[in-house]
Design a protein around this motif. Structure first.
Motif, PDB file in Angstrom:
ATOM      1  N   THR A 169      25.747  39.141  27.907  1.00 39.02           N
ATOM      2  CA  THR A 169      26.668  38.777  28.979  1.00 39.02           C
ATOM      3  C   THR A 169      26.264  39.491  30.255  1.00 39.02           C
ATOM      4  O   THR A 169      26.008  40.700  30.248  1.00 39.02           O
ATOM      5  CB  THR A 169      28.108  39.161  28.595  1.00 39.02           C
ATOM      6  N   LEU A 170      26.183  38.749  31.339  1.00 40.81           N
ATOM      7  CA  LEU A 170      25.919  39.344  32.645  1.00 40.81           C
ATOM      8  C   LEU A 170      27.252  39.668  33.318  1.00 40.81           C
ATOM      9  O   LEU A 170      28.145  38.821  33.393  1.00 40.81           O
ATOM     10  CB  LEU A 170      25.107  38.390  33.507  1.00 40.81           C
ATOM     11  N   LEU A 171      27.373  40.894  33.792  1.00 40.47           N
ATOM     12  CA  LEU A 171      28.622  41.394  34.369  1.00 40.47           C
ATOM     13  C   LEU A 171      28.471  41.644  35.865  1.00 40.47           C
ATOM     14  O   LEU A 171      27.345  41.788  36.364  1.00 40.47           O
ATOM     15  CB  LEU A 171      29.031  42.692  33.660  1.00 40.47           C
ATOM     16  N   PRO A 172      29.594  41.705  36.615  1.00 41.46           N
ATOM     17  CA  PRO A 172      29.498  41.963  38.052  1.00 41.46           C
ATOM     18  C   PRO A 172      28.717  43.232  38.349  1.00 41.46           C
ATOM     19  O   PRO A 172      28.855  44.255  37.654  1.00 41.46           O
ATOM     20  CB  PRO A 172      30.966  42.101  38.479  1.00 41.46           C
ATOM     21  N   GLY A 173      27.880  43.154  39.377  1.00 40.03           N
ATOM     22  CA  GLY A 173      27.063  44.289  39.766  1.00 40.03           C
ATOM     23  C   GLY A 173      27.664  45.028  40.944  1.00 40.03           C
ATOM     24  O   GLY A 173      28.858  45.353  40.955  1.00 40.03           O
ATOM     25  N   ALA A 174      26.867  45.258  41.978  1.00 44.83           N
ATOM     26  CA  ALA A 174      27.351  46.016  43.139  1.00 44.83           C
ATOM     27  C   ALA A 174      28.425  45.252  43.904  1.00 44.83           C
ATOM     28  O   ALA A 174      29.312  45.862  44.510  1.00 44.83           O
ATOM     29  CB  ALA A 174      26.179  46.346  44.056  1.00 44.83           C
ATOM     30  N   ALA A 175      28.336  43.916  43.884  1.00 48.48           N
ATOM     31  CA  ALA A 175      29.348  43.090  44.559  1.00 48.48           C
ATOM     32  C   ALA A 175      30.331  42.558  43.523  1.00 48.48           C
ATOM     33  O   ALA A 175      30.009  41.659  42.758  1.00 48.48           O
ATOM     34  CB  ALA A 175      28.686  41.938  45.299  1.00 48.48           C
ATOM     35  N   THR A 176      31.514  43.128  43.471  1.00 48.34           N
ATOM     36  CA  THR A 176      32.537  42.655  42.541  1.00 48.34           C
ATOM     37  C   THR A 176      33.180  41.391  43.110  1.00 48.34           C
ATOM     38  O   THR A 176      33.028  41.078  44.292  1.00 48.34           O
ATOM     39  CB  THR A 176      33.614  43.720  42.334  1.00 48.34           C
ATOM     40  N   PRO A 177      33.925  40.651  42.298  1.00 45.92           N
ATOM     41  CA  PRO A 177      34.619  39.479  42.851  1.00 45.92           C
ATOM     42  C   PRO A 177      35.492  39.813  44.055  1.00 45.92           C
ATOM     43  O   PRO A 177      35.501  39.069  45.043  1.00 45.92           O
ATOM     44  CB  PRO A 177      35.443  38.988  41.654  1.00 45.92           C
ATOM     45  N   ASP A 178      36.217  40.922  43.989  1.00 47.26           N
ATOM     46  CA  ASP A 178      37.097  41.278  45.101  1.00 47.26           C
ATOM     47  C   ASP A 178      36.313  41.662  46.355  1.00 47.26           C
ATOM     48  O   ASP A 178      36.672  41.256  47.472  1.00 47.26           O
ATOM     49  CB  ASP A 178      38.015  42.437  44.700  1.00 47.26           C
ATOM     50  N   THR A 179      35.262  42.451  46.193  1.00 43.48           N
ATOM     51  CA  THR A 179      34.486  42.842  47.383  1.00 43.48           C
ATOM     52  C   THR A 179      33.749  41.645  47.972  1.00 43.48           C
ATOM     53  O   THR A 179      33.534  41.586  49.189  1.00 43.48           O
ATOM     54  CB  THR A 179      33.499  43.971  47.060  1.00 43.48           C
ATOM     55  N   TYR A 180      33.373  40.692  47.117  1.00 48.72           N
ATOM     56  CA  TYR A 180      32.707  39.489  47.638  1.00 48.72           C
ATOM     57  C   TYR A 180      33.682  38.662  48.474  1.00 48.72           C
ATOM     58  O   TYR A 180      33.349  38.221  49.579  1.00 48.72           O
ATOM     59  CB  TYR A 180      32.139  38.647  46.502  1.00 48.72           C
ATOM     60  N   ARG A 181      34.896  38.465  47.955  1.00 47.30           N
ATOM     61  CA  ARG A 181      35.889  37.715  48.735  1.00 47.30           C
ATOM     62  C   ARG A 181      36.174  38.407  50.071  1.00 47.30           C
ATOM     63  O   ARG A 181      36.319  37.743  51.109  1.00 47.30           O
ATOM     64  CB  ARG A 181      37.184  37.575  47.927  1.00 47.30           C
ATOM     65  N   ALA A 182      36.231  39.716  50.044  1.00 48.99           N
ATOM     66  CA  ALA A 182      36.480  40.459  51.276  1.00 48.99           C
ATOM     67  C   ALA A 182      35.323  40.295  52.260  1.00 48.99           C
ATOM     68  O   ALA A 182      35.540  40.176  53.476  1.00 48.99           O
ATOM     69  CB  ALA A 182      36.699  41.941  50.957  1.00 48.99           C
ATOM     70  N   ALA A 183      34.106  40.267  51.737  1.00 53.65           N
ATOM     71  CA  ALA A 183      32.939  40.079  52.603  1.00 53.65           C
ATOM     72  C   ALA A 183      32.971  38.701  53.254  1.00 53.65           C
ATOM     73  O   ALA A 183      32.644  38.547  54.446  1.00 53.65           O
ATOM     74  CB  ALA A 183      31.659  40.267  51.799  1.00 53.65           C
ATOM     75  N   VAL A 184      33.352  37.680  52.478  1.00 50.66           N
ATOM     76  CA  VAL A 184      33.460  36.329  53.034  1.00 50.66           C
ATOM     77  C   VAL A 184      34.511  36.298  54.137  1.00 50.66           C
ATOM     78  O   VAL A 184      34.300  35.702  55.204  1.00 50.66           O
ATOM     79  CB  VAL A 184      33.794  35.311  51.925  1.00 50.66           C
ATOM     80  N   GLU A 185      35.645  36.934  53.901  1.00 48.05           N
ATOM     81  CA  GLU A 185      36.716  36.959  54.904  1.00 48.05           C
ATOM     82  C   GLU A 185      36.226  37.624  56.191  1.00 48.05           C
ATOM     83  O   GLU A 185      36.503  37.148  57.298  1.00 48.05           O
ATOM     84  CB  GLU A 185      37.929  37.689  54.345  1.00 48.05           C
ATOM     85  N   THR A 186      35.489  38.718  56.034  1.00 48.79           N
ATOM     86  CA  THR A 186      34.936  39.398  57.208  1.00 48.79           C
ATOM     87  C   THR A 186      33.957  38.492  57.950  1.00 48.79           C
ATOM     88  O   THR A 186      33.972  38.405  59.187  1.00 48.79           O
ATOM     89  CB  THR A 186      34.222  40.690  56.790  1.00 48.79           C
ATOM     90  N   ALA A 187      33.105  37.800  57.190  1.00 50.60           N
ATOM     91  CA  ALA A 187      32.115  36.915  57.805  1.00 50.60           C
ATOM     92  C   ALA A 187      32.776  35.781  58.572  1.00 50.60           C
ATOM     93  O   ALA A 187      32.349  35.438  59.687  1.00 50.60           O
ATOM     94  CB  ALA A 187      31.186  36.361  56.732  1.00 50.60           C
TER      95      ALA A 187
END
Length: 452
Positions: free
Chosen positions: A185-203
């Protein structure tokens, strides 16, 4: 690592009988592969490895490959795409990446294309050694041809252009059974689901503030390959599941990309641009509705327009006849729809495929618009080094012709077994963080399921 200037290669290609499958011939842990719709090349061993890094990695690779090709003696009576001297290559996305960019000339290449089957053998000539006479001297393959087995000798004709009765050289390892099955199973790495959503919002906020028009943000998944695992299982799953994509394995980068960065063949240049994505429907009617929704989505059409313009602008100095599809079309893959446009032209300046990947990378489809602003925002918001993800991956021949894809739907497998997979989404002013997260999850599906 050999240096281009100090290396003289002798390369010989010979026609062989029908090759049914390429993947079983590969090294289980260090495969080298480029295949689409069952056609392509498998590599074994390394005759020459060239490494590059930094902002000049593409131009350095162009110069080094020209030196290697000029110094090589090539005996290639077939003269088809992929025969003779070739190198597999993969390049880091960023000039600041810690991951090296490489060109690798295999010791043996086994290929099949349009009913033609061949084996190429490459070796480094010793200092002072004269290359064999390409017109009929002692060759690296002569004397290595094995006796045809009763099974291969009983085959009927193997198609136009084949050399029936010419078996694989004896120094080519036979196809071997795959190793034990494994699931991980591949698991979240440095970018978690929450931090990714936050990055999109910032962008989206930066885009709406007028700083840029589009940025592509990726996230990562990580895992660990068990000892002695057979990577050919992953490649077989990808090749069978996504036959219209380029399934590749180069220096630990494995994947199956739907996007042609550039193909050069005797002065003709071709690219396929993908930007804009939606999931497949549950049934035929829903699937049709999804395709229509994508084709009429202003958000996805804007994203696609930026990507096509990026490619056209990059190719314009090299081709006076470059044209693109009048309107994008929907490209169906097993797990999603893409908006796609084909770009074609005739080269007017003698550029090689390596010259063109240098001109094209990074496209708006994997970086954003304007490119410098998008790259700065990627560096700010992505908490990892992309490595070779979204960089060029493919092959180049001695004449500079070649075929390169954008390294998507892929994972880097390091020598210690660490797996890092990547997927991204194009962010524009109308982007929704949850929607973009779900898009990356769809794009992860091919590589996640291949390892599962």
């Amino acid at each position: 690592m050999e240096t281009a200037q100090a290396t003289r290669l002798y390369v010989e290609t010979r026609a062989v009988s029908d090759i049914k499958l390429l993947i079983p011939l590969l090294d289980a842990r260090h495969p080298q592969l480029w295949i689409r719709k069952g056609q392509g090349m498998a590599g074994l061993g390394t005759a020459l490895r060239l490494e590059f890094s930094g902002p000049d990695r593409f131009t350095d690779a162009c110069a080094a490959w020209r030196e290697v090709a000029a110094a090589a003696t090539v005996n290639d009576p077939i003269a088809a795409p992929g025969t003779g001297l070739i190198a597999f290559g993969t390049f880091a996305f960023s000039a600041r990446s810690a991951e090296t960019s490489v060109l690798i000339v295999p010791e043996v290449v086994i290929g099949k294309r349009d009913g033609v089957f061949w084996v190429t053998r490459t070796r480094v000539l010793a200092e002072g050694e004269q290359a064999p006479d390409a017109r009929g001297g002692v060759s690296g393959l002569t004397g290595l041809i094995a006796t045809v087995t009763a099974k291969s000798g009983s085959r009927s004709g193997s198609g136009a252009g084949t050399a029936a009765g010419h078996p694989l050289p004896a120094d080519v390892p036979p196809a071997t059974s795959f190793g034990p099955e494994y699931r991980l199973t591949l698991l979240p790495g440095a970018a978690t689901p929450d931090t990714y959503r936050a990055a999109v919002e910032t962008a989206v906020g930066r885009i709406n503030a007028g700083e840029l028009e589009k940025v592509v943000l990726a996230r990562d998944l990580v895992g660990h390959l068990p000892a002695d695992s057979d990577l050919r299982r992953v490649l077989l799953d990808l090749a069978l599941g996504y036959p219209d994509c380029y399934t590749f394995a180069v220096d630990g980068l494995v994947g199956s990309s739907p996007e042609t960065l550039v193909r050069v063949d005797h002065g003709t240049v071709y690219a396929r641009v993908l930007a804009g994505t939606i999931s497949r429907g549950r049934d035929a009617e829903a699937d049709h509705d999804q395709a229509v929704a994508l084709a009429t989505s202003s958000k996805d059409l804007d994203e696609h327009r930026f990507a096509v313009a990026s490619v056209m602008t990059a190719l314009a100095p090299h081709s006076t006849t470059v044209i693109a599809s009048e309107i994008p079309f929907t490209l169906k893959l097993p797990n999603l729809w893409h908006l796609a446009s084909d770009v074609e032209g005739t080269l007017s300046d003698g550029s090689t495929s390596l010259d063109l990947i240098a001109a094209l990378h990074p496209t708006a489809a994997v970086a954003g618009t304007p490119t410098p602003d998008a790259l700065r925002l990627i560096d700010e918001l992505e908490p990892f080094d992309r490595g070779r993800y979204a960089g060029p991956v493919g092959w180049v021949g001695a004449d500079g012709d070649g075929e390169w894809a954008v390294a998507l739907r892929c994972a880097q497998v390091d020598d210690d077994g660490t797996i890092t997979a990547y997927a991204g989404a194009g962010i524009v002013s109308e982007s929704n963080p949850e929607h973009e997260f779900l898009e990356t999850r769809m794009k992860f599906r091919p590589i996640v399921e291949a390892f599962a």
